[in-house]
Design a protein around this motif. Structure first.
Motif, PDB file in Angstrom:
ATOM      1  N   GLN A  57       0.830  -1.208   0.000  1.00 15.98           N
ATOM      2  CA  GLN A  57       0.000   0.000   0.000  1.00 15.98           C
ATOM      3  C   GLN A  57       0.866   1.259   0.000  1.00 15.98           C
ATOM      4  OE1 GLN A  57      -3.213   0.161   2.869  1.00 15.98           O
ATOM      5  NE2 GLN A  57      -2.875   2.337   3.184  1.00 15.98           N
ATOM      6  N   ASP A  58       0.544   2.167  -0.899  1.00 13.23           N
ATOM      7  CA  ASP A  58       1.265   3.441  -0.911  1.00 13.23           C
ATOM      8  C   ASP A  58       1.024   4.177   0.399  1.00 13.23           C
ATOM      9  OD1 ASP A  58       2.387   3.102  -3.361  1.00 13.23           O
ATOM     10  OD2 ASP A  58       0.817   4.187  -4.443  1.00 13.23           O
ATOM     11  N   VAL A  59       2.099   4.674   0.979  1.00  8.21           N
ATOM     12  CA  VAL A  59       1.999   5.339   2.274  1.00  8.21           C
ATOM     13  C   VAL A  59       1.093   6.570   2.184  1.00  8.21           C
ATOM     14  CG1 VAL A  59       3.293   6.580   4.049  1.00  8.21           C
ATOM     15  CG2 VAL A  59       4.245   4.496   3.038  1.00  8.21           C
ATOM     16  N   CYS A 141       5.043  21.405   8.066  1.00  9.39           N
ATOM     17  CA  CYS A 141       5.900  22.011   7.041  1.00  9.39           C
ATOM     18  C   CYS A 141       5.264  22.018   5.660  1.00  9.39           C
ATOM     19  CB  CYS A 141       7.233  21.281   7.003  1.00  9.39           C
ATOM     20  SG  CYS A 141       7.058  19.489   6.866  1.00  9.39           S
ATOM     21  N   HIS A 142       4.018  21.576   5.546  1.00 11.49           N
ATOM     22  CA  HIS A 142       3.363  21.539   4.242  1.00 11.49           C
ATOM     23  C   HIS A 142       1.851  21.496   4.462  1.00 11.49           C
ATOM     24  CE1 HIS A 142       3.756  17.342   5.609  1.00 11.49           C
ATOM     25  NE2 HIS A 142       2.521  17.240   5.131  1.00 11.49           N
ATOM     26  N   CYS A 173       9.130  19.617   1.436  1.00 15.12           N
ATOM     27  CA  CYS A 173       8.004  18.783   1.861  1.00 15.12           C
ATOM     28  C   CYS A 173       6.747  18.914   0.995  1.00 15.12           C
ATOM     29  CB  CYS A 173       7.674  19.068   3.320  1.00 15.12           C
ATOM     30  SG  CYS A 173       9.138  19.029   4.380  1.00 15.12           S
ATOM     31  N   LEU A 176       5.603  16.417  -1.990  1.00 16.77           N
ATOM     32  CA  LEU A 176       5.100  15.054  -1.824  1.00 16.77           C
ATOM     33  C   LEU A 176       3.577  14.985  -1.715  1.00 16.77           C
ATOM     34  CD1 LEU A 176       7.322  12.884  -1.563  1.00 16.77           C
ATOM     35  CD2 LEU A 176       6.831  12.775   0.852  1.00 16.77           C
ATOM     36  N   PRO A 201      15.148  19.221  -6.728  1.00 21.58           N
ATOM     37  CA  PRO A 201      14.565  18.701  -7.971  1.00 21.58           C
ATOM     38  C   PRO A 201      13.116  18.276  -7.864  1.00 21.58           C
ATOM     39  CG  PRO A 201      16.135  17.132  -7.040  1.00 21.58           C
ATOM     40  CD  PRO A 201      16.281  18.401  -6.252  1.00 21.58           C
ATOM     41  N   TYR A 202      12.697  17.807  -6.690  1.00 18.53           N
ATOM     42  CA  TYR A 202      11.337  17.281  -6.599  1.00 18.53           C
ATOM     43  C   TYR A 202      10.301  18.359  -6.867  1.00 18.53           C
ATOM     44  CZ  TYR A 202      13.597  13.198  -4.763  1.00 18.53           C
ATOM     45  OH  TYR A 202      14.396  12.111  -4.640  1.00 18.53           O
ATOM     46  N   GLN A 234      16.781  19.926 -17.003  1.00 19.71           N
ATOM     47  CA  GLN A 234      17.278  18.616 -16.557  1.00 19.71           C
ATOM     48  C   GLN A 234      16.293  17.915 -15.622  1.00 19.71           C
ATOM     49  OE1 GLN A 234      21.440  18.058 -15.432  1.00 19.71           O
ATOM     50  NE2 GLN A 234      21.811  20.147 -16.109  1.00 19.71           N
TER      51      GLN A 234
ATOM     52  N   HIS B   2       9.007  16.273   6.608  1.00 21.59           N
ATOM     53  CA  HIS B   2       7.767  15.543   6.324  1.00 21.59           C
ATOM     54  C   HIS B   2       7.913  14.078   6.698  1.00 21.59           C
ATOM     55  CE1 HIS B   2      10.459  15.483   2.936  1.00 21.59           C
ATOM     56  NE2 HIS B   2       9.914  14.367   2.533  1.00 21.59           N
ATOM     57  N   LEU B  28       9.052  -1.589   4.505  1.00 22.92           N
ATOM     58  CA  LEU B  28       8.678  -0.378   3.768  1.00 22.92           C
ATOM     59  C   LEU B  28       9.614  -0.221   2.573  1.00 22.92           C
ATOM     60  CD1 LEU B  28       6.695   1.991   4.373  1.00 22.92           C
ATOM     61  CD2 LEU B  28       8.610   3.176   5.426  1.00 22.92           C
ATOM     62  N   VAL B  32      15.122   5.027  -4.097  1.00 17.19           N
ATOM     63  CA  VAL B  32      16.203   6.008  -3.922  1.00 17.19           C
ATOM     64  C   VAL B  32      15.853   7.366  -4.533  1.00 17.19           C
ATOM     65  CG1 VAL B  32      17.989   4.224  -3.867  1.00 17.19           C
ATOM     66  CG2 VAL B  32      17.456   5.351  -6.022  1.00 17.19           C
ATOM     67  N   LEU B  33      14.824   7.401  -5.387  1.00 16.10           N
ATOM     68  CA  LEU B  33      14.440   8.688  -5.984  1.00 16.10           C
ATOM     69  C   LEU B  33      13.287   9.348  -5.228  1.00 16.10           C
ATOM     70  CD1 LEU B  33      14.522   7.608  -9.750  1.00 16.10           C
ATOM     71  CD2 LEU B  33      16.356   8.615  -8.389  1.00 16.10           C
ATOM     72  N   THR B  34      12.832   8.708  -4.154  1.00 16.51           N
ATOM     73  CA  THR B  34      11.717   9.258  -3.380  1.00 16.51           C
ATOM     74  C   THR B  34      12.220  10.399  -2.501  1.00 16.51           C
ATOM     75  OG1 THR B  34      10.728   7.066  -3.330  1.00 16.51           O
ATOM     76  CG2 THR B  34       9.879   8.655  -1.753  1.00 16.51           C
ATOM     77  N   ALA B  35      11.398  11.410  -2.335  1.00 17.47           N
ATOM     78  CA  ALA B  35      11.815  12.583  -1.549  1.00 17.47           C
ATOM     79  C   ALA B  35      11.648  12.316  -0.054  1.00 17.47           C
ATOM     80  CB  ALA B  35      11.003  13.804  -1.973  1.00 17.47           C
ATOM     81  N   VAL B  36      12.161  11.194   0.388  1.00 25.31           N
ATOM     82  CA  VAL B  36      12.107  10.839   1.807  1.00 25.31           C
ATOM     83  C   VAL B  36      13.482  10.324   2.204  1.00 25.31           C
ATOM     84  CG1 VAL B  36      11.173   9.174   3.451  1.00 25.31           C
ATOM     85  CG2 VAL B  36       9.642  10.298   1.847  1.00 25.31           C
ATOM     86  N   PRO B  82      17.187  12.429  -8.663  1.00 27.08           N
ATOM     87  CA  PRO B  82      15.934  12.482  -9.440  1.00 27.08           C
ATOM     88  C   PRO B  82      16.076  13.211 -10.775  1.00 27.08           C
ATOM     89  CG  PRO B  82      15.854  14.023  -7.622  1.00 27.08           C
ATOM     90  CD  PRO B  82      17.134  13.274  -7.477  1.00 27.08           C
ATOM     91  N   PHE B  83      17.229  13.162 -11.374  1.00 23.44           N
ATOM     92  CA  PHE B  83      17.426  13.664 -12.732  1.00 23.44           C
ATOM     93  C   PHE B  83      18.728  13.044 -13.227  1.00 23.44           C
ATOM     94  CE2 PHE B  83      19.174  16.664  -9.695  1.00 23.44           C
ATOM     95  CZ  PHE B  83      20.466  16.874 -10.161  1.00 23.44           C
ATOM     96  N   ARG B  85      21.444  12.299 -17.051  1.00 19.56           N
ATOM     97  CA  ARG B  85      21.682  12.477 -18.476  1.00 19.56           C
ATOM     98  C   ARG B  85      22.095  11.129 -19.061  1.00 19.56           C
ATOM     99  NH1 ARG B  85      22.649  17.282 -21.318  1.00 19.56           N
ATOM    100  NH2 ARG B  85      22.937  18.484 -19.408  1.00 19.56           N
ATOM    101  N   TRP B  95      10.805   7.508 -15.639  1.00 18.55           N
ATOM    102  CA  TRP B  95      11.243   6.715 -14.487  1.00 18.55           C
ATOM    103  C   TRP B  95      10.578   5.337 -14.525  1.00 18.55           C
ATOM    104  CZ3 TRP B  95      11.268  10.243  -9.512  1.00 18.55           C
ATOM    105  CH2 TRP B  95      12.172  11.299  -9.716  1.00 18.55           C
ATOM    106  N   LEU B 101       7.086   4.552  -2.385  1.00 15.26           N
ATOM    107  CA  LEU B 101       6.937   4.865  -0.957  1.00 15.26           C
ATOM    108  C   LEU B 101       5.739   4.023  -0.516  1.00 15.26           C
ATOM    109  CD1 LEU B 101       7.767   6.407   1.548  1.00 15.26           C
ATOM    110  CD2 LEU B 101       6.318   8.306   0.829  1.00 15.26           C
ATOM    111  N   ARG B 102       6.044   2.795  -0.103  1.00 15.04           N
ATOM    112  CA  ARG B 102       4.986   1.799  -0.002  1.00 15.04           C
ATOM    113  C   ARG B 102       5.221   0.883   1.189  1.00 15.04           C
ATOM    114  NH1 ARG B 102       4.256  -0.037  -5.632  1.00 15.04           N
ATOM    115  NH2 ARG B 102       6.229  -1.095  -5.375  1.00 15.04           N
TER     116      ARG B 102
END
Lengths: 273, 109
Positions: A57-59, A141-142, A173, A176, A201-202, A234, B2, B28, B32-36, B82-83, B85, B95, B101-102
């Motif tokens: 399950q996605d968090v 924070c969000h 934050c 997401l 980048p996110y 990029q 977060h 969990l 590696v590309l997740t913003a966590v 997360p980017f 070349r 991607w 994130l699961r």
């Protein structure tokens, strides 16, 4: 009845209610209740296989689900919401003030203002002529979809309104958390440095439009616009970027056009609904 | 930060699913590309589990690698950020994995 998921909650009146169906669902079978995107959290422990419970399950599913309800709530009313994200001090509120003034008091813009504390920014956009609801997240924070659901109910925007959601000043934050917005506008200003898209980048990856603000300061700071655009490409190769000075007015006509184009299909949908 | 909110959501979903059983382990996936940030998440996990049926549970973090396909030449490449070349110069990437994130599974007693 919610049209998105048929979950039985009347979102007209209770958008902020969480879809907590765990209490009333009992199932006699032993498979996992995964309904794709819309598994409602049938969190009974009947799928215990030995001592391992498989979830997959996605968090953030609960937030994503509520965001989808927000999106549906908005589109049913012919409303468009834009999530404004940036660092603190990039000029989100100034940009909004000037967009509202250009709207010439027609009241087509309403604002959900997110800050950790104070209602200073809500006061500023009200003074510029828009209706506004202030959300204070305290230590948060969000903004998340549930907060926005409550704010939408309180704001009760007229059909055809553009709902600008000013997120907490934070480039990390908010990336997401889907709020149910139709578009995400990432703002940054030239004093912040041209390589910012690569450092955060996110946020830039998730943007529907990037606004480079404070271009009136270009003669005074070291900022290579070409390098900035290369960095942005990029992380988000397809995104458009507008160069703007919120205070001096450069680029605001283009921004107004972008916002109007975003609102056009929603208004048509709202009228025919 | 977060990660605290993410950790609390993990514990909330897991304890509800466990139906009152004590949770010994939560697996969990954090690509590696997740913003966590895994370290921050582990730190917050201990705070979030305190006083719940998951108190003392192990947080097993699985980190799927970042993989992408270049839209220009269709080659597959690894991404650490997360980017990236492609060798062909392409930066327009789809991607394939790394943004997970699961909650994969729980172990209950």
């Amino acid at each position: 009845m919610c049209a998105t998921c048929g979950c039985g909650i009347d979102h007209e009146h209770s958008l902020d209610e969480l879809h907590d169906h765990s209490g009333g669902h009992e199932h006699d079978h032993d498979h996992d209740h995964d309904h794709g995107d819309h598994d409602h959290g049938h969190e009974s422990a009947d799928s215990v296989d030995g001592r391992i419970i498989t979830l997959e399950q996605d968090v953030l599913r609960r937030n994503d689900h509520l965001a989808q309800h927000n999106r549906e709530w908005l589109s049913r009313r012919g409303l468009v919401a834009v999530n404004f994200v940036s660092s603190p001090g990039s000029g989100k509120t100034s940009l909004l003030e000037n967009v509202i003034r250009r709207d010439e008091g027609r009241g087509r813009i309403a604002v959900i203002q997110g800050d950790q504390a104070t209602d200073r920014d809500a006061e500023r956009v009200r003074a510029a002529g828009a209706r506004a609801v202030q959300l204070n997240t305290g230590t948060g924070c969000h903004l998340d979809a549930q907060m926005v659901a409550r704010a939408l109910e309180e704001l009760a925007p007229e059909p055809g309104t553009l709902v600008a959601i000013e997120n907490i000043g934070n480039l990390v934050c908010p990336a997401l958390f889907d709020l149910g917005e139709q578009a995400r506008l990432a703002l940054m200003s030239v004093p912040e440095g041209a390589d910012k898209p690569l450092k955060y980048p996110y946020m830039f990856r998730g943007a529907s439009l990037v606004v480079l603000n404070k271009i009136d300061l270009l003669p005074h700071v070291e900022f290579d616009v070409g390098f900035f655009r290369d960095c942005l490409r990029q992380v988000n190769p397809d995104v458009s970027c507008l160069e703007v000075s919120a205070t001096r007015g450069d680029g605001l006509s283009e921004l107004m056009e972008w916002l109007a184009a975003l609102c056009a299909p929603a208004s048509a949908e709202g009228e025919t609904a | 930060m977060h990660e605290l909110g993410v950790a609390m959501e993990v514990v909330e979903v897991a304890t509800r699913r466990a139906g009152g059983a004590h949770i010994r382990r939560i697996a969990l996936e954090v690509g590696v590309l997740t913003a966590v940030l895994p370290d921050a998440l582990s730190f917050c996990f201990d705070l979030a589990t305190a006083g719940t049926k998951a108190e003392g549970a192990e947080l097993e973090l699985r980190t799927p690698p970042g993989r992408a396909r270049c839209r220009d030449c269709s080659r597959e490449l690894r991404l650490e950020r997360p980017f990236g070349r492609c060798d062909c110069g392409g930066i327009d990437l789809d991607w394939l994995s790394g943004d997970e994130l699961r909650i994969v599974e729980l172990e209950v007693v």
